[in-house]
Motif scaffolding. Structure first.
Motif, mmCIF file in Angstrom:
data_model
loop_
_atom_site.group_PDB
_atom_site.id
_atom_site.type_symbol
_atom_site.label_atom_id
_atom_site.label_comp_id
_atom_site.label_asym_id
_atom_site.label_seq_id
_atom_site.Cartn_x
_atom_site.Cartn_y
_atom_site.Cartn_z
ATOM 1 N N LYS A 36 -7.379 -9.612 18.312
ATOM 2 C CA LYS A 36 -7.625 -8.833 19.524
ATOM 3 C C LYS A 36 -6.628 -9.215 20.623
ATOM 4 C CE LYS A 36 -11.257 -7.678 22.822
ATOM 5 N NZ LYS A 36 -12.680 -7.927 23.209
ATOM 6 N N ASP A 37 -6.379 -10.548 20.753
ATOM 7 C CA ASP A 37 -5.415 -11.009 21.759
ATOM 8 C C ASP A 37 -4.005 -10.487 21.462
ATOM 9 O OD1 ASP A 37 -7.446 -12.336 22.994
ATOM 10 O OD2 ASP A 37 -6.954 -14.301 22.111
ATOM 11 N N LYS A 71 -1.517 -0.440 16.381
ATOM 12 C CA LYS A 71 -2.388 0.320 15.491
ATOM 13 C C LYS A 71 -2.624 -0.466 14.198
ATOM 14 C CE LYS A 71 -1.789 4.720 15.726
ATOM 15 N NZ LYS A 71 -1.268 6.114 15.535
ATOM 16 N N ILE A 72 -1.576 -1.093 13.667
ATOM 17 C CA ILE A 72 -1.716 -1.873 12.424
ATOM 18 C C ILE A 72 -2.637 -3.070 12.631
ATOM 19 C CG2 ILE A 72 -0.439 -3.376 10.834
ATOM 20 C CD1 ILE A 72 1.933 -1.455 11.146
ATOM 21 N N VAL A 73 -2.457 -3.806 13.736
ATOM 22 C CA VAL A 73 -3.296 -4.985 14.018
ATOM 23 C C VAL A 73 -4.742 -4.580 14.211
ATOM 24 C CG1 VAL A 73 -3.719 -6.828 15.691
ATOM 25 C CG2 VAL A 73 -1.390 -6.329 14.965
ATOM 26 N N ASP A 74 -4.962 -3.461 14.906
ATOM 27 C CA ASP A 74 -6.340 -2.993 15.126
ATOM 28 C C ASP A 74 -7.005 -2.632 13.813
ATOM 29 O OD1 ASP A 74 -6.079 -3.395 17.822
ATOM 30 O OD2 ASP A 74 -5.656 -1.277 18.316
ATOM 31 N N LYS A 97 -10.381 -4.372 12.307
ATOM 32 C CA LYS A 97 -11.580 -3.620 11.911
ATOM 33 C C LYS A 97 -11.936 -3.873 10.462
ATOM 34 C CE LYS A 97 -11.182 0.146 15.268
ATOM 35 N NZ LYS A 97 -11.016 1.609 15.443
ATOM 36 N N LEU A 98 -10.901 -4.034 9.634
ATOM 37 C CA LEU A 98 -11.162 -4.298 8.210
ATOM 38 C C LEU A 98 -11.922 -5.609 8.049
ATOM 39 C CD1 LEU A 98 -10.713 -3.701 5.165
ATOM 40 C CD2 LEU A 98 -8.545 -4.956 5.377
ATOM 41 N N GLN A 147 -1.179 6.147 6.344
ATOM 42 C CA GLN A 147 -0.769 7.168 7.305
ATOM 43 C C GLN A 147 0.137 6.586 8.405
ATOM 44 O OE1 GLN A 147 -4.645 8.587 8.506
ATOM 45 N NE2 GLN A 147 -4.575 10.325 7.042
ATOM 46 N N VAL A 148 -0.219 5.372 8.871
ATOM 47 C CA VAL A 148 0.599 4.734 9.909
ATOM 48 C C VAL A 148 2.000 4.430 9.387
ATOM 49 C CG1 VAL A 148 0.854 2.650 11.313
ATOM 50 C CG2 VAL A 148 -1.356 3.793 11.161
#
Length: 890
Positions: A755-756, A768-771, A775-776, A792-793
């Motif tokens: 998150k940081d 987007k990749i880190v998020d 979530k995974l 998709q990313v």
């Protein structure tokens, strides 16, 4: 535009095309500035070498070099830093032996140098300075200034002066040192002296002042030391300022003196003979002889007019027609003005040759002025030397000769170029002095350019001869002008409405309609007659009757009288040049067409001369005098008549090509931008197709739709029943490495570190990749959804990179076009051409694009005119041409 003087003929498989244009031309030359002490010698039949002291004090030689870039080569004979005070040379024309002597000063001391004798030939002239070796002569008093030097085959005579002391003269034979002599009376300076012979005695003729009067003295040199010296005085009876000598058949000197009038002394004992009346005071005379013909040139002391006198007197009958020539002095005829120095020689083809320092024009210059042996007309041309840093504008007839060989074998033999008069011409940028009985030989070439410099619209025909020609090709350069004049000037109204190229009226004065109609009729008749005479000359016919339309009379002031022109005795060529220069006024004239050509009955100051002209040049020359009756002079005719092959036509073609290139470059930019948008849209469409083709929405395995926590529980249950297999638990093991095992539960993991990182990054794709990873591992996304979204990313990142790369490439191409356009339109400096271009293009600088288009425009314009007989943009503007061509290209 009027059709130019152009022809196309074919001879034995060789096609010959030519075009003549009346135009301004530019040559890489510079004029010779004013100097002093000018002298000249005749080399060969007509060539010349000119010597003078320049403004910088350097003794300079200008050498006739026919076939070189400028026709003259300039050589410095003395060293810079010294100031030459006087010089002379001796040249034996028979044996071509040459010496030169000069005095130079530095630090208020004089040095006298005399060259060794050399045999002057063309090789020596080409390397003139290197062949001259000097001996320094001893001066008893080096502080004295050497005023005058004169030489002959035996030795050197010179005079010296110094403030508050008497003048001395000195003489030495070439192998000896100078000896000092005194004059009979005290005088500060000898005005002029010369070596000569009188009654068989060898000595000095000297002119010097006694009080306010001058005396002319001959004093012999002693044959040996202590021998008697003979002296003779000439009783001039007038104030004398200069003299010159001619040698008679016995080797004695004939004396010509000038001051108030000009007088001749065969000897001191004979009565003086008046050559010219006392009405003019002269400061310099130059007497020259060729066979029995004696010519005197005299400079007016006050007004700097140059006068011409000769002993060949032309007699006329009671009707004003020439009869024969007798030995009698003509009256002084004014021929030039603004002259400070001059020298004269006589030749075979250039009967009289003069070299003049003219300060009467805007820029002082050295002029070559000569009389043609064939036509007896006078011509002049500035003496110029090659100079890559300067250009000179000249008015010319330009002949472009194109030859095309249609035979399988090369053309053998040379092309020979000659003239029907003696003249100066440029052939392929080389200057030649063309004489009527000789030709210039050139190897066969596809293109030959002939330029005839002129100071009149009249010009002599050029003759082209070659083995492949059945007959000589005679080109009359004035033919195009004749046609234009006949078309443009048909009435007085045409004259009053005629305009120069700048829009100004050709005739600025007030003239009544009847007078203008008379002048227009005369001009048209003369132009037509010149055309007929030129046609006859070109076809080698003579004695044919010219079609007569009656007599054309133009009585500008009164009517032609019946008085006789008996006073001057000059040839019509002499009179004509004086008329041309404005020194002699034609008050009235009548023009009659006759069998031999055209007859001019001229009235000058109430006296009549008949003149029959049988050449186009002669008719054109008189035509120019008629223009001058309405104050239209040569410079005005250049602006009015220069046509077809003028620079403006070429510049219009160049401008059209240049505009087309710039418009194409400008038009390419939106075309490229549109192509860029099309490619980007195709990339995006491809991305949509890839998304669909990959099938992220069609993942079938149920295990991919469970969370990591559910997968972990399932693994624990399986572990009680089976041996643990670490491969299925790979993702979970990596999760423990990254985040530790203590925080794992069925609801997810501790993802504070992800998150940081997500909050700190500015890259939207990385965020987007880190998020997605967070979530995974928190259990918020099933594994299948994570793979789908991550795919998709990654696809989106890949296509965005491709799209940006394509955009960058197209933008770079557009920038390159801008740089190319800026580069093409940037000013360039090319010696000669840049200066010429600015002069002919209203001061606009030469660019790379202009230069490239100019190289194309010149042959394109010529070819277009040869084919169509008109300028490329006579019906379609260059802007319309550029728009049409550029739109068809892009």
């Amino acid at each position: 535009m009027i059709k130019s003087n152009s022809k196309r003929k074919e001879y034995n498989g060789v096609t010959v095309q030519y075009q003549c244009e009346f135009m301004e031309n530019y040559v890489a030359e510079s004029a010779v500035n004013e100097g002093k002490g000018i002298q000249s010698l005749k080399f060969g039949e007509d060539k010349a070498v000119i010597f003078f002291i320049g403004k910088n004090g350097v003794l300079t030689a200008i050498i006739n070099a026919s076939g070189s870039d400028a026709g003259w080569d300039m050589v410095s004979l003395s060293e810079a830093g010294y100031e030459v005070s006087s010089f002379d040379f001796y040249y034996d024309e028979v044996h071509q032996k040459f010496r030169i002597c000069f005095s130079q000063r530095k630090n208020q001391l004089s040095e006298l140098l005399v060259s060794e004798e050399i045999v002057l030939n063309q090789t020596h002239l080409e390397q003139f300075k290197s062949y001259l070796k000097y001996e320094s002569k001893r001066l008893s008093q080096p502080s004295r200034i050497v005023d005058h030097i004169t030489m002959d085959q035996r030795g050197v005579l010179f005079s010296t002066s110094f403030e508050k002391t008497d003048a001395l003269y000195h003489y030495f034979e070439y192998h000896r040192q100078p000896e000092n002599y005194t004059l009979p009376e005290n005088t500060i300076q000898a005005k002029q002296l010369s070596v000569g012979r009188l009654y068989g005695d060898y000595g000095v003729f000297v002119l010097y002042e006694i009080g306010k009067n001058g005396t002319m003295l001959f004093q012999s040199f002693p044959e040996k030391e202590g021998a008697e010296i003979s002296q003779y005085r000439f009783e001039t009876g007038e104030v004398i300022s200069c003299f010159d000598l001619l040698e008679d058949e016995a080797g004695n000197s004939i004396l010509y003196v000038a001051g108030k009038g000009i007088f001749k002394f065969d000897s001191p004992d004979d009565e003086k003979e008046q050559v010219a009346p006392k009405t003019i005071s002269y400061s310099k005379i130059d007497v020259s002889k060729n066979d029995d013909d004696v010519t005197i040139w005299a400079l007016d002391k006050k007004d700097r007019y140059l006068y011409y006198i000769t002993n060949t007197f032309q007699q006329i009958d009671a009707r004003g027609n020439y009869l024969n020539t007798i030995q009698r002095w003509t009256l002084p005829l004014k021929m030039h003005e603004g002259i400070t120095e001059f020298t004269a020689i006589k030749g075979d083809n250039f009967t009289n040759q003069l070299f003049l320092f003219d300060t009467g024009s805007e820029q002082s210059k050295l002029i070559h002025f000569w009389q043609d042996e064939v036509s007896k007309h006078w011509q002049e041309h500035p003496i110029q030397v090659s100079d890559l840093n300067a250009t000179v504008k000249i008015n010319t007839y330009s002949i472009d000769l194109h030859l095309s060989n249609g035979n399988p074998k090369p053309v053998e033999g040379q092309i020979h170029i000659s003239g029907k008069e003696n003249m100066v011409i440029y052939i392929n940028n080389k200057k030649y002095f063309l004489v009527s009985d000789k030709s210039i030989g050139l190897d066969f070439s596809d293109y030959i350019n002939i330029v005839c410099p002129l100071d009149s619209i009249a010009a002599a025909p050029i003759v082209i001869a070659a083995d492949f020609l059945d007959t000589d090709l005679v080109i009359d350069p004035t033919q195009g002008l004749q046609e234009k004049i006949k078309e443009k000037i048909t009435s007085g109204k045409d004259l009053s409405n005629a305009k120069k190229q700048n829009g100004d009226l050709l005739i600025a004065g007030n003239y009544n309609a009847k007078e203008l109609d008379e002048i227009a009729k005369t001009i048209n008749t003369l132009a037509a007659t010149a055309g007929q005479l030129g046609h006859e000359s070109a076809n080698s016919k003579s004695g044919n009757q010219i079609t007569a339309n009656g007599t054309v009379a133009l009585a500008v002031s009164g009517s032609v009288s019946g008085n006789l022109w008996t006073e001057t005795g000059n040839t019509l060529g002499d009179l004509f040049y004086s008329i041309k220069k404005g020194f002699t006024e034609v008050t009235a004239f009548v023009i009659n067409k006759v069998k031999e050509g055209v007859q001019f009955v001229i009235e000058i100051a109430g006296k009549v001369v008949n003149w029959i002209v049988d050449t186009a040049k002669g008719a054109f020359a008189f035509l120019e005098r008629i223009w001058e009756k309405v104050k239209v002079f040569f410079k005005d005719l250049v602006e009015f008549l220069a046509f077809l092959f003028d620079w403006q036509d070429i510049l219009d073609t160049k401008d059209a090509l240049s505009m087309t290139v710039n418009k194409c470059l400008d038009g390419v930019v939106p075309q490229i931008d549109g192509l860029k948008n099309l490619v980007v849209e195709n990339i995006r469409e491809l991305k949509r197709k890839v998304d669909k083709a990959v099938g992220f929405d069609e993942l079938k395995d149920d295990r991919l739709n469970t969370s990591l926590g559910d997968l972990a529980k399932a693994n624990q249950q399986m572990g009680a029943e089976n041996t643990v297999d670490n491969r299925p638990n790979w993702v979970n093991s990596k999760k423990e490495v990254m985040f530790g095992s203590g925080s794992v539960n069925t609801n997810g993991v501790n993802t504070e570190a992800l998150k940081d990182f997500s909050g700190q990054t500015k890259d939207p794709h990385l965020k987007k990749i880190v998020d997605l990873i967070a979530k995974l591992f928190k259990g918020e996304l099933p594994l299948g959804e994570f793979i789908k979204r991550m795919g998709q990313v990654l696809v989106e990142i890949a296509f965005e990179l491709i799209e940006e790369l394509v955009k960058a490439l197209f933008d770079l191409l557009i920038d390159c076009i801008g740089i190319i356009k800026e580069f093409l339109n940037a000013e360039i400096r090319i010696p000669i051409l840049s200066e010429i271009y600015k002069k002919v293009n209203n001061g606009h600088a030469l660019t790379i694009l202009d230069f490239s288009c100019l190289l194309v425009a010149i042959p394109m314009t010529i070819a277009y005119k040869l084919i169509n007989g008109t300028a490329p943009f006579s019906q379609l503007s260059k802007e319309e041409f550029s728009n049409r061509l550029s739109s068809s290209i892009i």
